[in-house]
Design an enzyme around this catalytic site. Structure first.
Site, mmCIF file in Angstrom:
data_model
loop_
_atom_site.group_PDB
_atom_site.id
_atom_site.type_symbol
_atom_site.label_atom_id
_atom_site.label_comp_id
_atom_site.label_asym_id
_atom_site.label_seq_id
_atom_site.Cartn_x
_atom_site.Cartn_y
_atom_site.Cartn_z
ATOM 1 N N ASP A 10 0.871 -1.166 0.000
ATOM 2 C CA ASP A 10 0.000 0.000 0.000
ATOM 3 C C ASP A 10 0.914 1.223 0.000
ATOM 4 O O ASP A 10 2.066 1.155 0.429
ATOM 5 C CB ASP A 10 -0.874 -0.039 1.266
ATOM 6 C CG ASP A 10 -1.596 1.264 1.501
ATOM 7 O OD1 ASP A 10 -2.284 1.728 0.581
ATOM 8 O OD2 ASP A 10 -1.454 1.818 2.614
ATOM 9 N N MET A 11 0.405 2.344 -0.458
ATOM 10 C CA MET A 11 1.246 3.550 -0.530
ATOM 11 C C MET A 11 1.009 4.496 0.645
ATOM 12 O O MET A 11 1.832 4.607 1.534
ATOM 13 C CB MET A 11 1.037 4.245 -1.881
ATOM 14 C CG MET A 11 1.552 3.405 -3.050
ATOM 15 S SD MET A 11 1.362 4.176 -4.669
ATOM 16 C CE MET A 11 2.471 5.563 -4.527
ATOM 17 N N ASP A 12 -0.159 5.164 0.668
ATOM 18 C CA ASP A 12 -0.415 6.147 1.726
ATOM 19 C C ASP A 12 -0.581 5.455 3.076
ATOM 20 O O ASP A 12 -1.380 4.537 3.222
ATOM 21 C CB ASP A 12 -1.669 6.952 1.384
ATOM 22 C CG ASP A 12 -1.476 7.769 0.118
ATOM 23 O OD1 ASP A 12 -0.881 8.850 0.202
ATOM 24 O OD2 ASP A 12 -1.901 7.297 -0.953
ATOM 25 N N THR A 44 -2.450 -0.030 -4.405
ATOM 26 C CA THR A 44 -2.876 1.241 -3.836
ATOM 27 C C THR A 44 -4.289 1.633 -4.235
ATOM 28 O O THR A 44 -4.812 1.171 -5.245
ATOM 29 C CB THR A 44 -1.880 2.355 -4.271
ATOM 30 O OG1 THR A 44 -2.296 3.617 -3.746
ATOM 31 C CG2 THR A 44 -1.782 2.457 -5.786
ATOM 32 N N GLY A 45 -4.897 2.490 -3.434
ATOM 33 C CA GLY A 45 -6.177 3.076 -3.793
ATOM 34 C C GLY A 45 -6.016 4.219 -4.778
ATOM 35 O O GLY A 45 -6.974 4.656 -5.400
ATOM 36 N N LYS A 172 -7.934 -5.049 -3.672
ATOM 37 C CA LYS A 172 -6.479 -5.171 -3.824
ATOM 38 C C LYS A 172 -6.076 -6.641 -3.876
ATOM 39 O O LYS A 172 -5.117 -7.012 -4.555
ATOM 40 C CB LYS A 172 -5.764 -4.461 -2.678
ATOM 41 C CG LYS A 172 -5.873 -2.939 -2.723
ATOM 42 C CD LYS A 172 -5.004 -2.307 -1.643
ATOM 43 C CE LYS A 172 -5.123 -0.797 -1.640
ATOM 44 N NZ LYS A 172 -4.210 -0.164 -0.673
ATOM 45 N N SER A 196 -5.211 0.243 6.120
ATOM 46 C CA SER A 196 -6.621 0.614 6.121
ATOM 47 C C SER A 196 -7.526 -0.523 5.665
ATOM 48 O O SER A 196 -7.056 -1.575 5.250
ATOM 49 C CB SER A 196 -6.841 1.844 5.217
ATOM 50 O OG SER A 196 -6.149 2.968 5.725
ATOM 51 N N ASN A 198 -9.173 -0.914 3.013
ATOM 52 C CA ASN A 198 -8.992 -1.370 1.629
ATOM 53 C C ASN A 198 -7.782 -2.290 1.467
ATOM 54 O O ASN A 198 -7.552 -2.846 0.392
ATOM 55 C CB ASN A 198 -8.930 -0.189 0.645
ATOM 56 C CG ASN A 198 -7.764 0.751 0.879
ATOM 57 O OD1 ASN A 198 -7.013 0.621 1.842
ATOM 58 N ND2 ASN A 198 -7.610 1.716 -0.008
#
Length: 245
Positions: A10-12, A44-45, A172, A196, A198
């Site tokens: 994941d990124m953020d 990522t979202g 994901k 999170s 997601n």
């Protein structure tokens, strides 16, 4: 411990620190893993346009999963798979935002639009994801209840004060599974990291599911392990502990 071949990040809140940067420690570990033949991918979202500068910064040419799995790229310049949200659903989601007077944003193939987008004709776009943001928990729950009753969307978040809606069956996890099929890797050979809602599906399905130290409590509950925070170079720590030989 299994032999892991791929790490999905994941990124953020995970790869990126609170300044939205990739630390030198995380960069070095990712480059070392790549040099050893391990596969490092973003999951990522964010949309592709937003994710690509970080992918280039890391020098990656690997697949990536964006918009919570609504798009899977075989490489940074080759789209492999795209799953759209029907326009009728987007109209209904938008109407719900108007009725509840809350901030909304939506990813289309062309880019991101939000409540301030002037003269937006939703029918002119192909849509990948819709999102809501409000600090009013009661309002957010009301929207979640309505959308849930439709039974046509995946409902997650990337922050406790938002909701993210993707086509039913898209996550994901499905994105990472598609990448695994492409590369001939089993999900048991995957490490997945996130913070999170997601990220829950991919953390649950991966061989090693890692919750960030700054993750939402539900993510920590379902993960195999919880690591340090995104400001403490968690990605580097997990890569060096579990991925590098």
């Amino acid at each position: 411990m299994g032999t892991y071949k791929l790490i999905a990040l994941d990124m953020d809140g995970t790869l990126l620190n609170e300044d939205k940067k990739i630390s030198a420690e995380n960069q070095a570990a990712i480059r070392e893993a790549s040099a050893q033949g391990k596969v490092v991918i973003m999951s990522t979202g964010r949309g592709a346009i937003s994710a690509m500068p970080f992918v280039k910064e890391l020098g990656l040419s690997t697949p990536l999963v964006v918009v919570n799995g609504s798009e899977v790229w075989a490489s940074p310049d080759t789209l492999l798979k795209r799953t759209l949200v029907p326009i009728e659903t987007i109209r209904n989601l938008h109407q719900l935002a108007v009725e509840n007077d809350c901030w909304w944003w939506a990813y289309s193939v062309a880019g991101v639009f939000n409540r301030e987008s002037e003269g937006l004709d939703m029918d002119q776009h192909e849509w990948l994801k819709f999102g809501y943001f409000t600090d009013n928990a009661e309002k957010l729950q009301r929207i979640r209840d309505v959308v849930s009753s439709w039974g046509t969307l995946e409902i997650t978040n990337s922050h406790p004060s938002n909701l993210e809606l993707n086509p039913l069956g898209i996550s994901k996890a499905t994105g990472v599974e598609t990448v695994c099929q492409l590369l001939g890797i089993a999900m048991s050979e995957v490490i997945a990291m996130g913070d999170s809602e997601n990220d829950i599906a991919m953390i649950r399905e991966a061989g090693l599911g890692v919750a960030m130290g700054n993750a939402q409590e539900e993510v920590k509950r379902i993960a195999d392990i919880t690591t340090v925070t995104n400001n403490e170079h968690a990605v580097a720590q997990v890569i060096r502990t579990y991925l590098l030989t």
